[in-house]
Write a protein that holds these residues in place. Structure first.
Motif, PDB file in Angstrom:
ATOM      1  N   PHE A   1      -8.457  14.605  21.523  1.00  0.00           N
ATOM      2  CA  PHE A   1      -7.832  14.362  20.224  1.00  0.00           C
ATOM      3  C   PHE A   1      -6.837  15.458  19.866  1.00  0.00           C
ATOM      4  CE2 PHE A   1     -11.871  12.050  19.915  1.00  0.00           C
ATOM      5  CZ  PHE A   1     -11.385  10.791  19.579  1.00  0.00           C
ATOM      6  N   LEU A   2      -5.701  15.020  19.336  1.00  0.00           N
ATOM      7  CA  LEU A   2      -4.623  15.923  18.950  1.00  0.00           C
ATOM      8  C   LEU A   2      -4.174  15.548  17.540  1.00  0.00           C
ATOM      9  CD1 LEU A   2      -2.457  18.058  19.988  1.00  0.00           C
ATOM     10  CD2 LEU A   2      -1.062  16.079  20.578  1.00  0.00           C
ATOM     11  N   ASN A   3      -3.964  16.545  16.684  1.00  0.00           N
ATOM     12  CA  ASN A   3      -3.481  16.310  15.324  1.00  0.00           C
ATOM     13  C   ASN A   3      -2.081  16.885  15.176  1.00  0.00           C
ATOM     14  OD1 ASN A   3      -6.712  17.440  14.668  1.00  0.00           O
ATOM     15  ND2 ASN A   3      -6.149  15.294  14.500  1.00  0.00           N
ATOM     16  N   LEU A   4      -1.135  16.033  14.791  1.00  0.00           N
ATOM     17  CA  LEU A   4       0.239  16.469  14.551  1.00  0.00           C
ATOM     18  C   LEU A   4       0.501  16.539  13.053  1.00  0.00           C
ATOM     19  CD1 LEU A   4       2.552  14.497  17.023  1.00  0.00           C
ATOM     20  CD2 LEU A   4       1.523  16.735  17.325  1.00  0.00           C
ATOM     21  N   GLN A   5       1.171  17.595  12.611  1.00  0.00           N
ATOM     22  CA  GLN A   5       1.628  17.682  11.228  1.00  0.00           C
ATOM     23  C   GLN A   5       3.149  17.645  11.233  1.00  0.00           C
ATOM     24  OE1 GLN A   5       0.113  20.887   8.788  1.00  0.00           O
ATOM     25  NE2 GLN A   5       1.899  20.806   7.441  1.00  0.00           N
ATOM     26  N   ILE A   6       3.701  16.644  10.546  1.00  0.00           N
ATOM     27  CA  ILE A   6       5.150  16.436  10.544  1.00  0.00           C
ATOM     28  C   ILE A   6       5.680  16.673   9.134  1.00  0.00           C
ATOM     29  CG2 ILE A   6       6.981  14.737  10.928  1.00  0.00           C
ATOM     30  CD1 ILE A   6       5.082  13.436  12.992  1.00  0.00           C
ATOM     31  N   ASP A   7       6.712  17.499   9.025  1.00  0.00           N
ATOM     32  CA  ASP A   7       7.304  17.835   7.729  1.00  0.00           C
ATOM     33  C   ASP A   7       8.790  17.494   7.717  1.00  0.00           C
ATOM     34  OD1 ASP A   7       5.013  19.051   6.415  1.00  0.00           O
ATOM     35  OD2 ASP A   7       5.205  20.670   7.879  1.00  0.00           O
ATOM     36  N   ASP A   8       9.308  17.334   6.492  1.00  0.00           N
ATOM     37  CA  ASP A   8      10.753  17.151   6.272  1.00  0.00           C
ATOM     38  C   ASP A   8      11.334  15.990   7.074  1.00  0.00           C
ATOM     39  OD1 ASP A   8      10.749  19.418   4.603  1.00  0.00           O
ATOM     40  OD2 ASP A   8      11.000  20.744   6.330  1.00  0.00           O
ATOM     41  N   LEU A   9      10.614  14.889   7.113  1.00  0.00           N
ATOM     42  CA  LEU A   9      11.126  13.697   7.800  1.00  0.00           C
ATOM     43  C   LEU A   9      12.030  12.945   6.824  1.00  0.00           C
ATOM     44  CD1 LEU A   9      10.884  12.194  10.529  1.00  0.00           C
ATOM     45  CD2 LEU A   9       9.104  10.783   9.477  1.00  0.00           C
ATOM     46  N   GLU A  10      13.320  13.001   7.082  1.00  0.00           N
ATOM     47  CA  GLU A  10      14.315  12.454   6.162  1.00  0.00           C
ATOM     48  C   GLU A  10      14.270  10.925   6.137  1.00  0.00           C
ATOM     49  OE1 GLU A  10      16.471  14.114   4.276  1.00  0.00           O
ATOM     50  OE2 GLU A  10      16.192  16.169   5.022  1.00  0.00           O
ATOM     51  N   PRO A  11      14.732  10.315   5.030  1.00  0.00           N
ATOM     52  CA  PRO A  11      14.836   8.851   4.986  1.00  0.00           C
ATOM     53  C   PRO A  11      15.704   8.336   6.136  1.00  0.00           C
ATOM     54  CG  PRO A  11      15.162   9.783   2.802  1.00  0.00           C
ATOM     55  CD  PRO A  11      15.124  10.937   3.748  1.00  0.00           C
ATOM     56  N   GLY A  12      15.202   7.366   6.852  1.00  0.00           N
ATOM     57  CA  GLY A  12      15.937   6.791   7.973  1.00  0.00           C
ATOM     58  C   GLY A  12      15.845   7.595   9.257  1.00  0.00           C
ATOM     59  N   GLU A  13      15.189   8.757   9.205  1.00  0.00           N
ATOM     60  CA  GLU A  13      15.116   9.610  10.394  1.00  0.00           C
ATOM     61  C   GLU A  13      14.019   9.139  11.342  1.00  0.00           C
ATOM     62  OE1 GLU A  13      14.502  14.319  11.691  1.00  0.00           O
ATOM     63  OE2 GLU A  13      14.243  13.701   9.599  1.00  0.00           O
ATOM     64  N   SER A  14      14.297   9.283  12.623  1.00  0.00           N
ATOM     65  CA  SER A  14      13.327   8.959  13.665  1.00  0.00           C
ATOM     66  C   SER A  14      13.224  10.151  14.612  1.00  0.00           C
ATOM     67  CB  SER A  14      13.768   7.705  14.430  1.00  0.00           C
ATOM     68  OG  SER A  14      12.808   7.336  15.385  1.00  0.00           O
ATOM     69  N   ARG A  15      12.009  10.574  14.904  1.00  0.00           N
ATOM     70  CA  ARG A  15      11.796  11.695  15.819  1.00  0.00           C
ATOM     71  C   ARG A  15      10.921  11.252  16.984  1.00  0.00           C
ATOM     72  NH1 ARG A  15       9.993  16.475  11.585  1.00  0.00           N
ATOM     73  NH2 ARG A  15      11.818  16.362  10.200  1.00  0.00           N
ATOM     74  N   THR A  16      11.307  11.683  18.166  1.00  0.00           N
ATOM     75  CA  THR A  16      10.513  11.399  19.359  1.00  0.00           C
ATOM     76  C   THR A  16       9.968  12.699  19.921  1.00  0.00           C
ATOM     77  OG1 THR A  16      11.770   9.404  19.903  1.00  0.00           O
ATOM     78  CG2 THR A  16      10.549  10.452  21.692  1.00  0.00           C
ATOM     79  N   TYR A  17       8.652  12.737  20.075  1.00  0.00           N
ATOM     80  CA  TYR A  17       7.979  13.921  20.607  1.00  0.00           C
ATOM     81  C   TYR A  17       7.411  13.611  21.992  1.00  0.00           C
ATOM     82  CZ  TYR A  17       8.110  15.490  15.733  1.00  0.00           C
ATOM     83  OH  TYR A  17       8.522  15.850  14.471  1.00  0.00           O
ATOM     84  N   TYR A  18       7.583  14.565  22.899  1.00  0.00           N
ATOM     85  CA  TYR A  18       6.983  14.471  24.226  1.00  0.00           C
ATOM     86  C   TYR A  18       5.782  15.413  24.264  1.00  0.00           C
ATOM     87  CZ  TYR A  18      11.427  12.295  25.509  1.00  0.00           C
ATOM     88  OH  TYR A  18      12.520  11.475  25.568  1.00  0.00           O
ATOM     89  N   ILE A  19       4.623  14.850  24.501  1.00  0.00           N
ATOM     90  CA  ILE A  19       3.393  15.643  24.569  1.00  0.00           C
ATOM     91  C   ILE A  19       2.976  15.752  26.032  1.00  0.00           C
ATOM     92  CG2 ILE A  19       0.994  15.812  23.810  1.00  0.00           C
ATOM     93  CD1 ILE A  19       1.809  13.964  21.443  1.00  0.00           C
ATOM     94  N   ASP A  20       3.040  16.953  26.556  1.00  0.00           N
ATOM     95  CA  ASP A  20       2.643  17.201  27.946  1.00  0.00           C
ATOM     96  C   ASP A  20       1.338  17.987  27.968  1.00  0.00           C
ATOM     97  OD1 ASP A  20       4.985  16.167  29.547  1.00  0.00           O
ATOM     98  OD2 ASP A  20       6.031  17.550  28.200  1.00  0.00           O
ATOM     99  N   TYR A  21       0.524  17.714  28.965  1.00  0.00           N
ATOM    100  CA  TYR A  21      -0.786  18.369  29.026  1.00  0.00           C
ATOM    101  C   TYR A  21      -1.308  18.352  30.456  1.00  0.00           C
ATOM    102  CZ  TYR A  21      -2.285  13.474  28.962  1.00  0.00           C
ATOM    103  OH  TYR A  21      -2.436  12.139  29.248  1.00  0.00           O
ATOM    104  N   ASP A  22      -2.339  19.123  30.668  1.00  0.00           N
ATOM    105  CA  ASP A  22      -3.073  19.092  31.936  1.00  0.00           C
ATOM    106  C   ASP A  22      -4.388  18.365  31.713  1.00  0.00           C
ATOM    107  OD1 ASP A  22      -1.102  20.559  33.171  1.00  0.00           O
ATOM    108  OD2 ASP A  22      -2.115  22.491  32.884  1.00  0.00           O
ATOM    109  N   LYS A  23      -4.730  17.504  32.642  1.00  0.00           N
ATOM    110  CA  LYS A  23      -6.023  16.827  32.560  1.00  0.00           C
ATOM    111  C   LYS A  23      -7.145  17.814  32.830  1.00  0.00           C
ATOM    112  CE  LYS A  23      -4.579  12.228  34.137  1.00  0.00           C
ATOM    113  NZ  LYS A  23      -4.801  11.200  35.187  1.00  0.00           N
ATOM    114  N   VAL A  24      -8.235  17.614  32.119  1.00  0.00           N
ATOM    115  CA  VAL A  24      -9.429  18.406  32.383  1.00  0.00           C
ATOM    116  C   VAL A  24     -10.216  17.698  33.469  1.00  0.00           C
ATOM    117  CG1 VAL A  24     -11.581  19.291  31.442  1.00  0.00           C
ATOM    118  CG2 VAL A  24      -9.510  19.301  30.039  1.00  0.00           C
ATOM    119  N   SER A  25     -10.424  18.365  34.557  1.00  0.00           N
ATOM    120  CA  SER A  25     -11.154  17.739  35.659  1.00  0.00           C
ATOM    121  C   SER A  25     -12.610  17.568  35.263  1.00  0.00           C
ATOM    122  CB  SER A  25     -11.058  18.594  36.921  1.00  0.00           C
ATOM    123  OG  SER A  25     -11.504  19.908  36.662  1.00  0.00           O
ATOM    124  N   SER A  26     -13.144  16.387  35.540  1.00  0.00           N
ATOM    125  CA  SER A  26     -14.525  16.087  35.137  1.00  0.00           C
ATOM    126  C   SER A  26     -15.517  16.674  36.125  1.00  0.00           C
ATOM    127  CB  SER A  26     -14.715  14.576  35.046  1.00  0.00           C
ATOM    128  OG  SER A  26     -14.347  13.953  36.244  1.00  0.00           O
TER     129      SER A  26
END
Length: 586
Positions: free
Chosen positions: A561-586
């Motif tokens: 689980f990941l929690n994102l906090q987004i601020d100052d998102l203007e009217p009509g604005e669109s933001r794309t975020y790339y989330i990269d990570y390493d898998k935890v080996s089981s």
């Protein structure tokens, strides 16, 4: 034998399909020769999978018995009541090794010969205890969905899904901590009994883990959904979320409430009769450091302007407005006032309170609890932001009503008030009052919804009953409710409802999240929950366009689980975020 069209589909789709639907001949053999029940059921599953362009194969009992199913990621068991011992062994091994299943009704409760086997597989794999069949005295039954879960993402918390009872759906009780209850059949408005017990023993959807694998179980068939357009829309979302979760796809959704709380509550006293009793509540609010939303009737309040002004220091004031009387939404004999009459009353009430308190008035409660389209239009024209109602809507969270470019938030009655508990039930004992309120409070907490604590000066605000109010407030705090005013709820939902989210897997260890604000105002402090659907570490976030404001994030190491906090998102604005990570080996 399988129908020819299924064999043909398997040939066309090829062997790269990672999903399989079991067409169980053993289950088919239990039915009358003329029955098309299983065929219709399987065809409905095919349509749902086709809609999300997910490749699949149709398999038979022999495929599982011969262990030829092990390369699939997900196996769907639609109404597969009759399975062989070998199938059961291989399905359990499939789950233990990390596969997923999506099952409905009494899976494996009969043998391949059609003899009653019992609930052993059912209980062991799904971690539940069979409680009862839902009778078909009624054509359909309400099935309430919880919020705040990955598989109910972007579905209104407390949504009452209408499910047909012709197949006698199942109600179960969750016993194992690896299994989560998603819904319940119990209807507190219509059914007798203890609310907590009723909810606990009437689960109709569960999800969880068995070994390394995952499962989603529904106590009804996929083609049992009936009702309005919303029933189909929100079940479709549930289906897509479930498939995503079972196949380890990412899921993103906006929280119903701010970070750190599990539900919300508003204290709603109405100054109706014996209005001086409101003074009993004020010290409680002061001690608990809370504000309430007070409702007053302007036509009656002219005799106690000073009291209204005093009360306004302890929260916000909103009017009880006479918009006419109807007994219920289905009332064919009475009508609410016409648009002009309602508009006049609404404007007059707003002006009267604002002149006394020197504070803006943002909400309204119809005097008799119900409203119509004229009311909505008049409320918007009068400059209100929200409306409370006693009518039963389709959720336990606020609902945004759209009229052209205008929006207004509607909050429905979600719990019993003192008119019912004291006046109608005759519960004068503080202990019984508290327990009855607490039942509803706990139900709302379980759903993750909004608890509207309505009370009136002639009942709950009396001296002998006020200690119950403080006891409820302390219980709300203990259980992590966000206790605020109706205006603050409206502001939060106005922000939340404008957001659009798209999520997709863009590689083995990358998730792309696009957040769009189609509204007219800047959005701040937006909390986005993302279920990566696999445990991760060393997370990094980048943006599609250089210079885009990065989102703050929180992640517990080695969790999904990941929690994102987004601020100052203007009217009509669109933001794309790339989330990269390493898998935890089981």
């Amino acid at each position: 034998m399988l129908p020819d069209f299924n064999v043909l589909k398997n040939f066309i789709l090829g062997s790269d399909a990672k999903v399989a639907i079991l067409y169980s001949d053993y289950t088919k053999n239990m039915m009358p020769d003329s029955s098309s029940w299983l065929d219709n059921n399987v065809e409905t599953w095919e349509k749902f999978l086709d809609n999300i362009e997910l490749k699949y194969n149709i398999i038979d009992d022999k495929t599982i018995e011969k262990n030829l199913h092990k390369d699939y990621e997900l196996i769907i068991l639609p109404g597969s009541k009759s399975l062989s011992d070998r199938e059961i062994i291989n399905i359990k091994k499939f789950l233990i090794d990390g596969g997923s299943i999506f099952a409905t009704s009494g899976t494996a409760s009969y043998s391949d010969a059609g003899k009653w086997r019992g609930w052993e597989f059912f209980s062991e794999v799904f971690g539940v205890k069979h409680h009862k069949e839902i009778g078909n005295e009624d054509r359909a039954k309400i099935h309430t969905l919880r919020g705040g879960l990955p598989i109910t993402a972007n579905i209104p918390t407390g949504f009452p899904l209408r499910v047909a009872t012709w197949d006698k759906p199942l109600a179960v009780e969750v016993l194992d901590p690896r299994t989560s209850q998603v819904s319940f059949w119990y209807n507190y408005r219509l059914e007798d009994g203890l609310v907590r017990e009723g909810i606990k023993k009437s689960a109709g959807i569960t999800y969880g883990k068995y070994g390394k694998g995952r499962f989603v179980w529904m106590g009804f068939e996929i083609n049992s959904i009936i009702g309005s357009r919303d029933d189909y829309i929100f079940f479709d979302r549930f289906f897509n979320n479930s498939i995503n979760w079972l196949t380890y796809g990412p899921i993103a959704y906006v929280r119903d409430w701010p970070a750190g709380v599990d539900a919300a509550a508003v204290i709603l006293p109405s100054l109706t009769k014996n209005v001086v009793n409101i003074k009993n509540l004020l010290p409680v609010l002061e001690e608990e450091k809370l504000q309430a939303t007070f409702f007053v009737n302007p036509s009656q309040s002219k005799n106690y302007k000073n009291l209204v002004k005093q009360v306004s220091k302890y929260g916000e004031i909103a009017p009880l407005v006479d918009v006419g009387y109807i007994n219920s939404a289905e009332d064919k004999y009475n009508k609410l006032y016409d648009y002009e009459s309602q508009l006049q009353n609404l404007k007059a009430a707003k002006n009267w309170i604002e002149n006394i308190t020197n504070k803006p008035v943002r909400g309204i409660l119809p005097f008799y609890g119900l409203y119509d389209n004229n009311t909505i239009n008049a409320v918007i024209e009068s400059g209100y932001d929200y409306i409370l109602t006693d009518s039963l809507t389709d959720r336990s969270v606020p609902k945004t009503i759209i009229r052209g470019e205008n929006r207004i938030v509607s909050m429905t009655k979600t719990a019993r008030d003192d008119y019912e508990i004291i006046r109608d039930f005759g519960l004068t004992s503080p202990e019984f009052q508290f327990y009855t309120y607490q039942e509803d409070l706990d139900r709302i907490l379980f759903e993750g919804g909004l608890y509207l604590f309505k009370m009136h000066t002639e009942f709950q605000c009396r001296t002998e009953n006020i200690p119950v109010v403080q006891k409820i407030i302390k219980d709300l705090k203990k259980k992590k409710f966000w206790i605020t005013t109706a205006s603050e709820i409206q502001k939060w939902y106005k922000k939340k409802e404008y957001i659009e989210i798209r999520t997709k897997k863009s590689g083995k260890t990358r998730v792309t999240v696009t957040v769009t604000n189609p509204g007219k105002e800047i959005i701040d402090d937006l909390m986005l929950d993302i279920d990566l659907n696999e445990n991760a570490e060393r997370i990094s976030i980048d943006t599609e366009i250089i210079g885009t404001k990065l989102a703050k994030f929180k992640h517990v190491v080695k969790s999904r689980f990941l929690n994102l906090q987004i601020d100052d998102l203007e009217p009509g604005e669109s933001r794309t975020y790339y989330i990269d990570y390493d898998k935890v080996s089981s």
